[in-house]
Scaffold this active site. Structure first.
Site, mmCIF file in Angstrom:
data_model
loop_
_atom_site.group_PDB
_atom_site.id
_atom_site.type_symbol
_atom_site.label_atom_id
_atom_site.label_comp_id
_atom_site.label_asym_id
_atom_site.label_seq_id
_atom_site.Cartn_x
_atom_site.Cartn_y
_atom_site.Cartn_z
ATOM 1 N N TYR A 227 0.845 -1.188 0.000
ATOM 2 C CA TYR A 227 0.000 0.000 0.000
ATOM 3 C C TYR A 227 0.884 1.243 0.000
ATOM 4 O O TYR A 227 1.585 1.499 0.972
ATOM 5 C CB TYR A 227 -0.902 0.011 1.236
ATOM 6 C CG TYR A 227 -2.078 -0.927 1.137
ATOM 7 C CD1 TYR A 227 -3.342 -0.443 0.850
ATOM 8 C CD2 TYR A 227 -1.930 -2.295 1.330
ATOM 9 C CE1 TYR A 227 -4.434 -1.289 0.749
ATOM 10 C CE2 TYR A 227 -3.010 -3.157 1.234
ATOM 11 C CZ TYR A 227 -4.254 -2.646 0.940
ATOM 12 O OH TYR A 227 -5.333 -3.493 0.839
ATOM 13 N N HIS A 260 -6.568 -1.555 -6.443
ATOM 14 C CA HIS A 260 -7.526 -0.464 -6.311
ATOM 15 C C HIS A 260 -6.865 0.786 -5.749
ATOM 16 O O HIS A 260 -5.742 0.746 -5.236
ATOM 17 C CB HIS A 260 -8.750 -0.860 -5.472
ATOM 18 C CG HIS A 260 -8.450 -1.495 -4.156
ATOM 19 N ND1 HIS A 260 -8.988 -2.701 -3.772
ATOM 20 C CD2 HIS A 260 -7.683 -1.117 -3.132
ATOM 21 C CE1 HIS A 260 -8.571 -3.028 -2.570
ATOM 22 N NE2 HIS A 260 -7.786 -2.069 -2.154
ATOM 23 N N HIS A 330 -3.330 0.324 -3.774
ATOM 24 C CA HIS A 330 -3.060 -1.059 -3.371
ATOM 25 C C HIS A 330 -2.487 -1.815 -4.562
ATOM 26 O O HIS A 330 -3.150 -1.980 -5.587
ATOM 27 C CB HIS A 330 -4.352 -1.734 -2.892
ATOM 28 C CG HIS A 330 -4.184 -3.184 -2.558
ATOM 29 N ND1 HIS A 330 -5.242 -4.052 -2.458
ATOM 30 C CD2 HIS A 330 -3.079 -3.925 -2.304
ATOM 31 C CE1 HIS A 330 -4.796 -5.259 -2.153
ATOM 32 N NE2 HIS A 330 -3.484 -5.205 -2.074
ATOM 33 N N HIS A 412 -17.634 -3.617 -2.888
ATOM 34 C CA HIS A 412 -16.274 -4.161 -2.965
ATOM 35 C C HIS A 412 -16.086 -5.340 -2.024
ATOM 36 O O HIS A 412 -16.345 -5.250 -0.819
ATOM 37 C CB HIS A 412 -15.260 -3.070 -2.598
ATOM 38 C CG HIS A 412 -13.832 -3.517 -2.652
ATOM 39 N ND1 HIS A 412 -13.171 -3.752 -3.837
ATOM 40 C CD2 HIS A 412 -12.947 -3.783 -1.673
ATOM 41 C CE1 HIS A 412 -11.934 -4.137 -3.582
ATOM 42 N NE2 HIS A 412 -11.767 -4.171 -2.277
ATOM 43 N N MET A 487 -12.746 -8.474 2.269
ATOM 44 C CA MET A 487 -13.396 -7.212 2.620
ATOM 45 C C MET A 487 -14.872 -7.328 2.267
ATOM 46 O O MET A 487 -15.262 -8.179 1.468
ATOM 47 C CB MET A 487 -12.784 -6.030 1.866
ATOM 48 C CG MET A 487 -11.350 -5.739 2.222
ATOM 49 S SD MET A 487 -10.779 -4.268 1.352
ATOM 50 C CE MET A 487 -9.071 -4.249 1.874
#
Length: 587
Positions: A227, A260, A330, A412, A487
């Site tokens: 990240y 993303h 990410h 998502h 997630m």
């Protein structure tokens, strides 16, 4: 996609990025409706797609509440195949095959059930409008009802992701039941939102400017998940503007590592020294950076440019708008690819020509945390994230209006997610969900414009429900930042903007433990159980559903506005039942 800390739970949500900057004036756009490599369709279509990498198969379409119209342009003088599949495979599927031979159009509704020639349907429910050959190849125009009422041989076209399959061959068939196999190089599948209203391309106001936030040749480490964050100072605007469109800028060749990106707002005053500061998103402990938690925009793999509706825009340039944004990207690199240098990022388009309403984004769902637990061996396991009635009331009663008008939704989840829906409960009675996607595709994540705006009000609660298939995984899946973690999030785009930016939850598993400090012990215990046993699976789903939850919400103002309580989610006394359609009985 959520960056604040809850008690012992480090919530820092997911997605990451980085950034150079430029603000440029966009000339008046007499927009080219279709990309330059596209053939010209016979009529204007707001939705279109290139189906293959080589540019041999192009699709245009439009839909209304009952029917859908397609137009295919395929670089072949042979037959053309097109269809709808439940899983993206060539069978089982609802397909049509068409070709033009000696000036005559041949076209038939068929279905596939195996690795052999598609079978001609008993009922011909796809209607040919036109077919011909031109300099490009073969053009077919055809239509069908969204629900043909042929349950055995056709598929209903629904809201949400549709797996579209295609094929073609250089030669015409000898006869209707003499199709030659198309071959591996002349077929494929693509996930599309066939009923989506957001145009593929839309003309922007002539006074639109754009502002780029891009990574500056970031050297990606050879690690599975990374990240990368960059703080970005917004340009100084002489007056209020509205953001009206945003899009991802992806470096060619890096599509396989970009998972993303999210832009977060940074509240309060930040010194200019933070401008273009870059760091690993979840290794930084500066409290000012940790306060950058309000979701401003989000993009994920497969997402296309998003145009806001004509009556709303995200405000920029006022004293209440952020001076700094945090761009988080990410990178997903399971093959540990080396030598990746990336300058991808986001572009926002804004105009001084103001729309009627200021828009906002509300992030809801499950906190990104290891305590989201999905055991193995489930054909269907439901994780639910709750935005409580109390959090909604706290925000709406401090807003400029007593209700939210929702115009778009971005859902998502990760690799084992097979479906996701965003449910609404109004004073205990569940009403029609905001959005349902029963064919979720991890590689195709779009912000979806709703067919009709929906109102949320005091007395409402929101449930984000993710449906996971862990049947063949053979091990536990936990919530987390990696693509191999899970997630369950929904980003709701609405107007007018209200104070709340995040509204999330996490189960406490009270049937197993009495204190959050016992979490790791719970995980160790669960991993000893026999998950092939149906009773074990049913009991865990039941205990998760009946658990108390951490219910949390926070404003754009950051952690100072943080609210949390531990309680049962708001009860659903009357579940929603979709009305039975009389379409087929009336035909």
């Amino acid at each position: 996609m959520c960056r604040f800390v809850v008690g012992v739970v480090a919530l820092m949500v997911t997605l990451s990025a980085a950034a150079p900057k430029s603000a440029t004036t966009k000339p008046a756009q007499n927009a080219v409706v279709y990309p330059s490599n596209f053939p010209t369709p016979t009529e204007t279509y707001s939705r279109f797609a290139q189906m293959d990498v080589s540019g041999n198969y192009f699709l245009f379409w439009r839909a209304n509440s009952t029917h859908i119209h397609f137009e295919t342009h395929v670089k072949t003088r042979g037959y053309v195949g097109f269809g709808i599949s439940s899983n993206g495979n060539m069978y089982p599927a609802d397909v049509v095959i068409g070709w033009v031979k000696d000036g005559k159009v041949h076209f038939e509704d068929r279905h596939t059930i195996g690795f052999y020639e598609p079978i001609i349907d008993d009922s011909q429910d796809w209607t040919l409008i036109a077919g011909y050959e031109n300099d490009f190849g073969t053009v077919l125009k055809f239509s069908r009802a969204l629900d043909t009422c042929d349950e055995k041989q056709d598929r209903v076209i629904k809201d949400g992701t549709t797996k579209v399959i295609f094929s073609y061959h250089p030669d015409d068939p000898i006869h209707e039941t003499g199709l030659t196999y198309h071959g591996h190089g002349r077929r494929g599948s693509k996930s599309l939102l066939l009923l989506d209203l957001n145009p593929t391309v839309k003309e922007l106001p002539a006074d639109t400017k754009h502002f780029d936030m891009k990574n500056q040749q970031f050297h990606l480490p050879a690690v599975d998940t990374y990240y990368h964050c960059t703080v970005f100072k917004m340009p100084v605007l002489p007056q209020k503007h509205h953001l009206v469109m945003y899009e991802a800028l992806i470096d060619p060749g890096n599509e396989d590592v970009l998972h993303h990106m999210v832009l977060y707002t940074c509240p309060g005053k930040m010194d200019d020294k933070y401008d273009l500061m870059q760091y690993h998103c979840y290794h930084e402990h500066d409290p000012l950076l940790q306060a950058c938690t309000g979701v401003f925009l989000a993009w994920a793999v497969g997402g296309e440019p998003f145009y806001l509706p004509d009556n709303a825009g995200f405000p920029l340039g006022t004293k209440d708008d952020p001076r700094f944004l945090l761009l988080e990207t990410h990178y997903n690199n399971p093959s540990l690819k080396t030598g990746v240098i990336d300058s991808s990022g986001m572009r926002i388009h804004f105009t001084p020509t103001l729309r009627l309403h200021d828009a906002g984004v509300l992030e809801t769902g499950v906190m990104v945390d290891r305590f989201q637990i999905v055991p193995p061996e489930y054909e269907s396991f439901k994780s639910r994230g709750y935005c409580s009635m109390e959090c909604m009331q706290r925000s709406l009663t401090r807003s400029t209006a007593p209700e939210m008008n929702v115009f778009a939704v971005f859902q998502h989840t990760h690799l084992i997610g097979k479906g996701i829906k965003t449910r609404i409960v109004r004073n205990g009675t569940e009403i029609e969900p905001l959005i349902v996607d029963d064919n979720y595709d991890f590689d195709f994540q779009e912000t979806r414009l709703l067919a009709h705006e929906r109102k949320l009000q005091v007395g409402d609660a929101i449930i984000t429900e993710c449906d996971y298939r862990s049947k063949e995984k053979g091990k536990f899946t936990y919530g987390g930042l990696s693509t191999s973690d899970e997630m369950c999030l929904t980003f709701i785009l609405y107007y007018p903007r209200m104070p709340m930016s995040n509204c999330l939850s996490l189960p406490m598993y009270g049937a197993y433990i009495s204190d959050p400090g016992q979490r790791e012990g719970l995980i160790q215990y669960l991993e000893t159980l026999d998950w092939k046993n149906q009773t074990t699976r049913d009991m865990f789903q039941q205990n998760t559903d009946q658990s108390k939850y951490w219910l949390v919400c926070m404003d754009y103002a950051g952690p100072t506005s943080y609210f949390r309580k531990t309680a049962q989610p708001d009860p659903v006394t009357k579940p929603y039942v979709k009305p039975k359609s009389d379409w087929c009985s009336s035909k």
